[in-house]
Motif scaffolding. Structure first.
Motif, short mmCIF file in Angstrom:
data_model
loop_
_atom_site.label_atom_id
_atom_site.label_comp_id
_atom_site.label_asym_id
_atom_site.label_seq_id
_atom_site.Cartn_x
_atom_site.Cartn_y
_atom_site.Cartn_z
N UNK A 70 5.65 -4.30 9.18
CA UNK A 70 5.01 -3.14 8.56
C UNK A 70 4.83 -3.20 7.06
N UNK A 71 4.44 -4.35 6.55
CA UNK A 71 4.10 -4.46 5.13
C UNK A 71 2.61 -4.82 5.06
N UNK A 72 1.78 -3.92 4.54
CA UNK A 72 0.32 -4.14 4.64
C UNK A 72 -0.17 -5.40 3.96
N UNK A 73 0.45 -5.75 2.84
CA UNK A 73 0.04 -6.97 2.13
C UNK A 73 0.44 -8.20 2.95
N UNK A 74 1.62 -8.13 3.56
CA UNK A 74 2.16 -9.31 4.27
C UNK A 74 1.34 -9.67 5.49
N UNK A 99 -14.52 -2.35 -2.84
CA UNK A 99 -13.11 -1.97 -2.74
C UNK A 99 -12.47 -2.80 -1.62
N UNK A 100 -11.45 -3.58 -1.98
CA UNK A 100 -10.72 -4.42 -1.02
C UNK A 100 -9.66 -3.53 -0.37
N UNK A 101 -10.01 -2.92 0.75
CA UNK A 101 -9.16 -1.90 1.38
C UNK A 101 -8.21 -2.52 2.39
N UNK A 102 -6.91 -2.27 2.21
CA UNK A 102 -5.91 -2.75 3.16
C UNK A 102 -4.96 -1.61 3.51
N UNK A 103 -4.16 -1.84 4.54
CA UNK A 103 -3.09 -0.88 4.82
C UNK A 103 -3.15 -0.33 6.23
N UNK A 140 -2.26 3.22 8.81
CA UNK A 140 -2.92 4.53 8.97
C UNK A 140 -2.71 5.42 7.75
N UNK A 141 -1.70 5.14 6.92
CA UNK A 141 -1.43 5.98 5.75
C UNK A 141 -2.55 5.87 4.72
N UNK A 142 -3.07 4.67 4.53
CA UNK A 142 -4.06 4.47 3.47
C UNK A 142 -5.50 4.49 4.01
N UNK A 143 -5.65 4.61 5.31
CA UNK A 143 -7.01 4.63 5.88
C UNK A 143 -7.76 5.92 5.53
N UNK A 144 -7.13 7.12 5.62
CA UNK A 144 -7.88 8.33 5.27
C UNK A 144 -8.43 8.33 3.84
N UNK A 145 -7.66 7.89 2.81
CA UNK A 145 -8.27 7.85 1.47
C UNK A 145 -9.49 6.93 1.38
N UNK A 146 -9.48 5.85 2.17
CA UNK A 146 -10.67 4.98 2.17
C UNK A 146 -11.85 5.72 2.80
N UNK A 147 -11.57 6.48 3.87
CA UNK A 147 -12.64 7.26 4.50
C UNK A 147 -13.20 8.28 3.51
N UNK A 169 -8.20 -2.31 7.30
CA UNK A 169 -7.18 -1.36 7.75
C UNK A 169 -6.73 -1.69 9.18
N UNK A 170 -5.41 -1.65 9.36
CA UNK A 170 -4.83 -2.02 10.66
C UNK A 170 -4.04 -0.84 11.24
N UNK A 171 -3.73 -0.96 12.51
CA UNK A 171 -3.11 0.14 13.25
C UNK A 171 -1.70 -0.23 13.72
#
Ligand code: SF4
Length: 371
Positions: free
Chosen positions: A63-67, A138-142, A144-151, A171-173
């Protein structure tokens, strides 16, 4: 409890730890995966594992989005940034993640690529507003926490007619990755500390399906040390009584249904990808989202005809095994020798949520190595 200090109270932590010591069955082994990198960080930062009995071990999860972002996606972003019409906006952690052949966004920036470090998706929108003669991606990662701000960023760009803004969506689930870990069984766990921030969005009920059939207790845990210790006690009690339930320790923020408004926004803007490659976990079906065709004008993959790239991980780096909970960072020959947070050789040493960085940063590995 109202304030963060109360969640770090040493005496309460000791009392909870004593309860764990008194309740663990000495004949059992307890292997609890903390799925989220935030918990990994808290466990090392506050020395939670030092309070645990010898037969209880925390196993780090993916559960590390960068990793979990595979090197090929970073290489694709670097290739995009080397287009002189493009400004690539990236979070700081991603800048240092090694891609193939030792390259990184930082190195591409040093070669002249216009890569800007940002703190939020709205920063990327600001860059687009200030540079209307350039394409801003925008290089969007992360998760479900960071997906809404991208939306929100995509919808804002559409409302403002910002035609030079697009998103490279990665974005991953969480549930599909958790289900993969459970199905493989290779981490040999008998309990899961569930994510906290992700759960505020998807709700506690989202885990029922992915845990069904695996006889796996799961406790959604807050990020403070008392949260983690109390959740561990709840897991011990489930294991001891052969219960396999989804329990919610983090009731001050997580509800059964989660944030319905954020879920609706995500559903409107994104759709499931058939599959997506995760570092360490491979191609997982339905485990990530892509931008819906209705918003394709803001999809960098469509706008720039981006193709997935394949690249090998650094030789000797065992990040894939660490992310699957199969190996510990200290099992890596490069750990704390060739690979440090200053000179990371793998993704897990970059972000503070990465297991290798968390273990290195608080020096606790030194005591383990001495044993
Ligand atoms: S210590 Fe470095 S090289 Fe080894 S697994 Fe961790 S990130 Fe990879």
């Amino acid at each position: 409890m109202k304030y963060v200090d109360e969640f770090r109270d040493g005496e309460r932590a000791q009392r909870l730890a004593e309860l764990i010591h008194s309740e663990v069955d000495p004949e059992r082994h307890y292997r609890f995966m903390e799925f989220c990198g935030g918990h990994t960080h808290a466990i090392f930062r506050f020395g939670v594992h030092d309070l645990m009995p010898d037969n209880l071990k925390f196993v780090h999860g993916p559960g590390c989005p960068v990793c979990v972002l595979p090197a090929g996606r970073i290489e694709a972003a670097i290739a995009l940034a080397e287009n002189e019409d493009v400004i690539l906006c990236s979070y700081a952690d991603l800048m240092r993640v090694p891609a193939g052949k030792g390259d990184s966004l930082n190195r591409a920036k040093a070669r002249g690529a216009d890569i800007r470090m940002i703190y939020s998706s709205s920063d990327a929108l600001s860059v687009a507003r200030e540079n209307t003669d350039r394409q801003v991606v925008f290089f969007a990662i992360g998760f479900e926490t960071t997906t809404p701000p991208t939306a929100i960023a995509i919808n804002t760009a559409r409302a403002e007619g910002l035609e030079n803004f697009s998103v490279f969506c990665n974005h991953v689930l969480t549930p599909p990755a958790m289900q993969h870990i459970l199905a493989s069984g290779e981490a040999c766990i008998n309990g899961i500390l569930g994510p906290s921030h992700v759960s505020t969005i998807i709700g506690s009920s989202a885990y029922a399906d992915c845990c069904r059939g695996y006889e796996m207790p799961l406790v959604i845990a807050g990020f403070e040390p008392l949260d983690v210790i109390q959740s561990t006690l709840m897991l011990v009690r489930q294991v001891n009584t052969s219960r396999f339930e989804v329990e919610n320790q983090y009731t001050r923020a997580v509800t059964p249904t989660g944030n319905l408004k954020a879920q609706a926004l995500m559903a409107e803007t994104f759709e499931l990808r058939e599959q997506f490659e995760w570092r360490g976990l491979g191609d997982l079906p339905g485990s990530a989202v892509r931008i819906r065709d209705d918003y394709s004008a803001f999809d960098a993959e469509a706008r720039f005809s981006m193709q997935p790239m394949q690249t090998a991980d650094i030789k000797g780096c065992i990040c894939p095994e660490v992310l699957r909970g199969v190996s510990d960072p200290t099992a890596c020959k490069l750990f704390a020798t060739a690979c440090t947070p200053e000179e990371p050789k793998g993704a897990c040493m970059v972000s503070s949520e990465g297991a290798c960085a968390a273990q290195y940063s608080y020096g606790r590995f030194r005591a383990e190595v001495k044993q």
